[in-house]
Design a protein around this motif. Structure first.
Motif, short mmCIF file in Angstrom:
data_model
loop_
_atom_site.label_atom_id
_atom_site.label_comp_id
_atom_site.label_asym_id
_atom_site.label_seq_id
_atom_site.Cartn_x
_atom_site.Cartn_y
_atom_site.Cartn_z
N SER A 58 0.85 -1.19 0.00
CA SER A 58 0.00 0.00 0.00
C SER A 58 0.88 1.23 0.00
N ILE A 59 0.53 2.22 -0.83
CA ILE A 59 1.30 3.45 -0.95
C ILE A 59 0.44 4.60 -0.44
N ASN A 60 0.92 5.27 0.59
CA ASN A 60 0.24 6.44 1.13
C ASN A 60 1.30 7.46 1.52
N PHE B 224 -8.67 3.43 2.42
CA PHE B 224 -8.18 3.11 1.08
C PHE B 224 -6.78 3.69 0.91
N SER B 225 -6.02 3.04 0.05
CA SER B 225 -4.66 3.49 -0.26
C SER B 225 -4.67 4.40 -1.47
N MET C 117 3.60 -3.36 -11.21
CA MET C 117 2.28 -2.77 -11.51
C MET C 117 1.83 -1.88 -10.36
N ILE C 118 1.31 -0.71 -10.71
CA ILE C 118 0.84 0.25 -9.71
C ILE C 118 -0.53 0.75 -10.14
N ALA D 199 5.56 5.51 -4.96
CA ALA D 199 5.47 4.11 -5.36
C ALA D 199 6.68 3.66 -6.17
N GLY D 200 7.61 4.56 -6.45
CA GLY D 200 8.81 4.21 -7.21
C GLY D 200 8.62 4.28 -8.71
N ALA D 201 7.75 5.18 -9.16
CA ALA D 201 7.48 5.31 -10.60
C ALA D 201 7.39 6.79 -10.96
N THR D 202 7.18 7.05 -12.25
CA THR D 202 7.03 8.41 -12.74
C THR D 202 5.81 8.49 -13.65
N LEU D 203 5.47 9.69 -14.05
CA LEU D 203 4.38 9.85 -15.01
C LEU D 203 4.68 9.13 -16.32
#
Length: 141
Positions: free
Chosen positions: A10-12, A25-26, A34-35, A71-75
């Motif tokens: 979960s990413i918050n 909810f997260s 996958m995110i 979350a370790g990602a970018t647009l």
């Protein structure tokens, strides 16, 4: 299959922890690369809606960027957008222009849906996304 990479996370972000605690909810869920990002709306740090569709859209995309970063990602890793609009016809040209400033190329799949209301009556747009961390590399377009 390496199940270690398939654990659910979960990413918050600290600024959105209140939503997790209060509404259960997260902001995002990550499994492997996958995110899935929950709908982001156009509110500022004090939880006030932006003035007009342009400001709300910028705030929502900024929030999306912040959640993806956590979350370790970018647009650039976004592969799908789903947007919800309370004034779809009236707002689409402004929304699309702002969206394109965040996604200037390699556009993700996108579905726009007109709806009657969002969580707060002043809100006009909500943006949810699916990303695959690391997929935004420009090495192979």
């Amino acid at each position: 299959m390496n199940t270690r990479n398939l654990k659910r996370q979960s990413i918050n972000t600290p600024s959105t922890q209140v939503f997790y605690d209060r509404f259960h909810f997260s902001q995002a869920t990550r499994v492997g690369d996958m995110i899935w990002v929950s709908g982001q709306v156009g509110i500022d740090a004090e939880m006030r809606p932006g003035k007009g569709i342009e400001e709300q859209t910028q705030l929502a995309f900024s929030a999306l960027r912040e959640v993806l970063d956590a979350a370790g990602a970018t647009l650039a890793d976004v592969v799908e957008l789903m947007t919800f609009h309370t004034q779809l016809d009236a707002d689409m040209s402004v929304f699309a222009r702002v969206k394109d400033s965040y996604f200037p190329d390699r556009y993700p799949s996108w579905t726009a849906v007109g709806i009657s209301q969002l969580a707060m009556p002043e809100l006009r747009v909500e943006i949810r996304a699916v990303a695959i961390a690391g997929s935004g590399s420009t090495e192979s377009s």
